[in-house]
Write a protein that holds these residues in place. Structure first.
Motif, PDB file in Angstrom:
ATOM      1  N   PRO A  37       0.814  -1.219   0.000  1.00  0.00           N
ATOM      2  CA  PRO A  37       0.000   0.000   0.000  1.00  0.00           C
ATOM      3  C   PRO A  37       0.849   1.271   0.000  1.00  0.00           C
ATOM      4  CG  PRO A  37      -0.861  -1.580   1.578  1.00  0.00           C
ATOM      5  CD  PRO A  37       0.460  -2.129   1.105  1.00  0.00           C
ATOM      6  N   LEU A  38       0.302   2.305  -0.569  1.00  0.00           N
ATOM      7  CA  LEU A  38       0.957   3.612  -0.537  1.00  0.00           C
ATOM      8  C   LEU A  38       1.081   4.092   0.909  1.00  0.00           C
ATOM      9  CD1 LEU A  38      -0.950   5.176  -3.542  1.00  0.00           C
ATOM     10  CD2 LEU A  38       1.549   4.920  -3.426  1.00  0.00           C
ATOM     11  N   PRO A  39       2.169   4.763   1.248  1.00  0.00           N
ATOM     12  CA  PRO A  39       2.340   5.253   2.620  1.00  0.00           C
ATOM     13  C   PRO A  39       1.298   6.297   3.035  1.00  0.00           C
ATOM     14  CG  PRO A  39       4.441   5.206   1.461  1.00  0.00           C
ATOM     15  CD  PRO A  39       3.373   4.970   0.429  1.00  0.00           C
ATOM     16  N   LYS A  40       0.745   7.016   2.049  1.00  0.00           N
ATOM     17  CA  LYS A  40      -0.252   8.046   2.331  1.00  0.00           C
ATOM     18  C   LYS A  40      -1.584   7.659   1.698  1.00  0.00           C
ATOM     19  CE  LYS A  40       3.297  11.648   2.437  1.00  0.00           C
ATOM     20  NZ  LYS A  40       3.784  12.946   1.887  1.00  0.00           N
ATOM     21  N   VAL A  41      -2.670   8.026   2.352  1.00  0.00           N
ATOM     22  CA  VAL A  41      -3.999   7.771   1.800  1.00  0.00           C
ATOM     23  C   VAL A  41      -4.182   8.601   0.532  1.00  0.00           C
ATOM     24  CG1 VAL A  41      -6.489   7.957   2.204  1.00  0.00           C
ATOM     25  CG2 VAL A  41      -4.952   7.249   4.066  1.00  0.00           C
ATOM     26  N   GLY A 297       5.499   9.607  -7.665  1.00  0.00           N
ATOM     27  CA  GLY A 297       5.148   8.670  -6.612  1.00  0.00           C
ATOM     28  C   GLY A 297       6.207   8.609  -5.539  1.00  0.00           C
ATOM     29  N   ALA A 298       7.467   8.622  -5.952  1.00  0.00           N
ATOM     30  CA  ALA A 298       8.569   8.597  -4.995  1.00  0.00           C
ATOM     31  C   ALA A 298       8.588   9.864  -4.154  1.00  0.00           C
ATOM     32  CB  ALA A 298       9.898   8.428  -5.736  1.00  0.00           C
ATOM     33  N   GLU A 299       8.493  11.012  -4.790  1.00  0.00           N
ATOM     34  CA  GLU A 299       8.633  12.277  -4.068  1.00  0.00           C
ATOM     35  C   GLU A 299       7.469  12.552  -3.132  1.00  0.00           C
ATOM     36  OE1 GLU A 299       9.917  15.627  -6.361  1.00  0.00           O
ATOM     37  OE2 GLU A 299      11.274  14.426  -7.592  1.00  0.00           O
ATOM     38  N   VAL A 300       6.255  12.288  -3.566  1.00  0.00           N
ATOM     39  CA  VAL A 300       5.092  12.559  -2.719  1.00  0.00           C
ATOM     40  C   VAL A 300       5.048  11.627  -1.513  1.00  0.00           C
ATOM     41  CG1 VAL A 300       2.562  12.462  -2.615  1.00  0.00           C
ATOM     42  CG2 VAL A 300       3.685  13.541  -4.572  1.00  0.00           C
ATOM     43  N   ASN A 301       5.478  10.384  -1.703  1.00  0.00           N
ATOM     44  CA  ASN A 301       5.236   9.359  -0.693  1.00  0.00           C
ATOM     45  C   ASN A 301       6.435   8.961   0.156  1.00  0.00           C
ATOM     46  OD1 ASN A 301       2.306   8.253  -1.184  1.00  0.00           O
ATOM     47  ND2 ASN A 301       3.186   8.576  -3.225  1.00  0.00           N
ATOM     48  N   HIS A 302       7.624   9.020  -0.393  1.00  0.00           N
ATOM     49  CA  HIS A 302       8.795   8.546   0.351  1.00  0.00           C
ATOM     50  C   HIS A 302       9.369   9.679   1.200  1.00  0.00           C
ATOM     51  CE1 HIS A 302      12.640   6.654   1.303  1.00  0.00           C
ATOM     52  NE2 HIS A 302      12.098   5.505   0.910  1.00  0.00           N
ATOM     53  N   ALA A 303       9.542   9.418   2.481  1.00  0.00           N
ATOM     54  CA  ALA A 303       9.922  10.469   3.430  1.00  0.00           C
ATOM     55  C   ALA A 303      11.246  11.141   3.075  1.00  0.00           C
ATOM     56  CB  ALA A 303       9.987   9.886   4.839  1.00  0.00           C
ATOM     57  N   TRP A 304      12.154  10.416   2.436  1.00  0.00           N
ATOM     58  CA  TRP A 304      13.467  10.986   2.125  1.00  0.00           C
ATOM     59  C   TRP A 304      13.343  12.249   1.281  1.00  0.00           C
ATOM     60  CZ3 TRP A 304      16.517  12.002  -2.167  1.00  0.00           C
ATOM     61  CH2 TRP A 304      17.887  12.179  -1.918  1.00  0.00           C
ATOM     62  N   PHE A 305      12.428  12.245   0.331  1.00  0.00           N
ATOM     63  CA  PHE A 305      12.296  13.380  -0.585  1.00  0.00           C
ATOM     64  C   PHE A 305      11.691  14.609   0.095  1.00  0.00           C
ATOM     65  CE2 PHE A 305      12.423   9.645  -3.296  1.00  0.00           C
ATOM     66  CZ  PHE A 305      13.299  10.031  -4.307  1.00  0.00           C
ATOM     67  N   GLY A 306      10.881  14.389   1.131  1.00  0.00           N
ATOM     68  CA  GLY A 306      10.212  15.503   1.783  1.00  0.00           C
ATOM     69  C   GLY A 306      10.931  16.050   2.993  1.00  0.00           C
ATOM     70  N   ALA A 307      12.116  15.535   3.285  1.00  0.00           N
ATOM     71  CA  ALA A 307      12.866  16.018   4.440  1.00  0.00           C
ATOM     72  C   ALA A 307      13.192  17.500   4.274  1.00  0.00           C
ATOM     73  CB  ALA A 307      14.148  15.207   4.602  1.00  0.00           C
ATOM     74  N   TRP A 317       7.406  17.944   0.352  1.00  0.00           N
ATOM     75  CA  TRP A 317       6.378  16.910   0.217  1.00  0.00           C
ATOM     76  C   TRP A 317       5.896  16.395   1.576  1.00  0.00           C
ATOM     77  CZ3 TRP A 317       4.488  17.262  -4.343  1.00  0.00           C
ATOM     78  CH2 TRP A 317       5.295  17.490  -5.448  1.00  0.00           C
ATOM     79  N   ASN A 318       6.646  16.642   2.633  1.00  0.00           N
ATOM     80  CA  ASN A 318       6.182  16.232   3.966  1.00  0.00           C
ATOM     81  C   ASN A 318       4.931  16.990   4.385  1.00  0.00           C
ATOM     82  OD1 ASN A 318       8.015  18.510   4.065  1.00  0.00           O
ATOM     83  ND2 ASN A 318       7.919  18.377   6.295  1.00  0.00           N
ATOM     84  N   LYS A 319       4.610  18.072   3.690  1.00  0.00           N
ATOM     85  CA  LYS A 319       3.385  18.834   3.986  1.00  0.00           C
ATOM     86  C   LYS A 319       2.149  18.122   3.427  1.00  0.00           C
ATOM     87  CE  LYS A 319       5.915  22.328   5.492  1.00  0.00           C
ATOM     88  NZ  LYS A 319       5.995  22.665   6.933  1.00  0.00           N
ATOM     89  N   ALA A 320       2.355  17.168   2.531  1.00  0.00           N
ATOM     90  CA  ALA A 320       1.228  16.437   1.942  1.00  0.00           C
ATOM     91  C   ALA A 320       0.913  15.224   2.808  1.00  0.00           C
ATOM     92  CB  ALA A 320       1.567  15.994   0.524  1.00  0.00           C
ATOM     93  N   LYS A 321      -0.175  15.291   3.544  1.00  0.00           N
ATOM     94  CA  LYS A 321      -0.572  14.173   4.412  1.00  0.00           C
ATOM     95  C   LYS A 321      -1.428  13.168   3.646  1.00  0.00           C
ATOM     96  CE  LYS A 321       1.465  16.510   7.598  1.00  0.00           C
ATOM     97  NZ  LYS A 321       2.871  16.190   7.934  1.00  0.00           N
ATOM     98  N   VAL A 322      -2.183  13.650   2.669  1.00  0.00           N
ATOM     99  CA  VAL A 322      -2.960  12.794   1.771  1.00  0.00           C
ATOM    100  C   VAL A 322      -2.788  13.345   0.364  1.00  0.00           C
ATOM    101  CG1 VAL A 322      -4.671  12.308   3.582  1.00  0.00           C
ATOM    102  CG2 VAL A 322      -5.120  14.122   1.919  1.00  0.00           C
TER     103      VAL A 322
END
Length: 360
Positions: A37-41, A297-307, A317-322
């Protein structure tokens, strides 16, 4: 010259066919079953459930943790079907239980099309009454479906699309009336679903536009309305620079208004394509290279990109919760399924793209 072109085409036929051919439903299903599953809804424009097999619908809901229906036209049968699918998904005890999102275009259904936002006459009340009736109808249908299936699936989000009003510079009365319209819709929803997430399409969005800077803020909102998130359209996915900058600028706008959450609306296999005779035009058939769906998909969902230390390199991207998909999944965009597979693979940093004929 023609001979050279012909030779090149004959030498590399699979490159063209792999991009233009459409994988079978069986191929798509096999790809989806391999994924976590995707990490975010991820909510969406209403899912065309009648077009999907039960297996395909199950895998989509399993991966996104949500199924979205129309608030205006959703039926008790659709609610029950959605509850049934969510129950099956939730039987595996996922980290994020599957739930239901409801799309609704408020102030587009009963309110007079030519009336100003300051109007609070009969069609104003009719709009709110219709919204209330639809929210209650869906709530009651959900309660009945949960009782029948002995489960507790929730309606977790109301996804509002409201593009009827536009703010005016230095017109306080006009702008205050727009704020009041949105707050009235929020009050109706909160009375029926006290804890539901409410998303407003393009609230506070900063998008490319015909201005001296090349950027402009969406004019639908005053940003004084009671709301908890901002939102922006990522409808130019292969233009990766624009995609990141849209999110950066919207997040900066949100921060200026003490908001820490920005929801991207994502167009896979579709979006605003550049044109010679106009700036761009929305196309539901844009089969751009799959790598761009993978990368998003990588940037929105993977925490490394949103640090935070990578906000300038990528985006906050860490600001995107869904996130929200538009257009609808498995609908108007012919190549949406394989772009979705690429997107989910990107979210998990699986370093391969779906290819026609690929063996599961």
């Amino acid at each position: 010259m023609y001979k050279v072109v012909l030779i090149l085409l004959l030498a590399f036929p699979t490159c063209v066919l792999a991009h233009d051919s459409k994988p079978t439903d069986q191929q798509i299903l096999a790809w989806l079953k391999e994924l976590k599953p995707l990490p975010k809804v991820h909510y969406s424009w209403p899912v065309p459930m009648e077009k999907l097999s039960d297996d395909l619908l199950h895998e989509y809901v399993r991966l996104t943790s949500a199924i979205s229906l129309s608030g205006e036209w959703g039926t008790a049968e659709q609610i029950e079907h959605a509850v049934s699918v969510c129950k099956q998904v939730n039987a595996a005890k996922p980290k994020k239980p599957a739930s239901i999102g409801i799309n609704y275009s408020v102030w587009h259904r009963r309110f007079g099309k030519d009336l100003p936002p300051t109007d609070v006459g009969p069609t104003h009340q009719a709009e709110l009454d219709y919204l209330k009736a639809r929210m209650e109808t869906l709530r009651d249908a959900l309660a009945a479906a949960n009782q029948k299936h002995e489960t507790n699936v929730t309606i977790s989000a109301i996804l509002f699309d409201s593009e009827h009003f536009h703010v005016k510079p230095d017109d306080v009365e006009w702008n205050n009336a727009i704020t009041a319209k949105y707050d009235a819709a929020t009050d109706v929803v909160r009375a029926v679903y006290p804890e539901v997430r409410i998303e407003w399409y393009a609230r506070g969005a900063v998008q490319p536009g015909a201005s001296p800077t090349g950027w402009s803020e969406a004019s639908y909102f005053t940003l004084d309305e009671r709301a908890e998130t901002f939102g922006c359209s990522l409808y130019q996915v292969p233009e990766i620079g624009y995609t990141r900058e849209i999110f950066r600028r919207t997040a900066a706008n949100a921060a200026r208004h003490s908001c820490d959450e920005v929801t991207p609306w994502i167009a896979l296999a579709s979006g605003y394509r550049r044109q010679t005779d106009k700036y761009h035009e929305f196309s539901t058939e844009w089969n751009y290279d799959l790598i761009y769906s993978w990368q998003l998909g990588a940037e929105v969902n993977h925490a490394w990109f949103g640090a935070p230390e990578r906000h300038e390199r990528f985006a906050p991207w860490n600001k995107a919760k869904v996130a929200i998909f538009y257009p609808e999944p498995f609908g108007r965009s012919t190549h949406w399924p394989e772009h979705f597979v690429a997107y989910v693979r990107g979210a998990h940093l699986i370093k391969s793209l779906p290819e026609s004929g690929e063996q599961p």
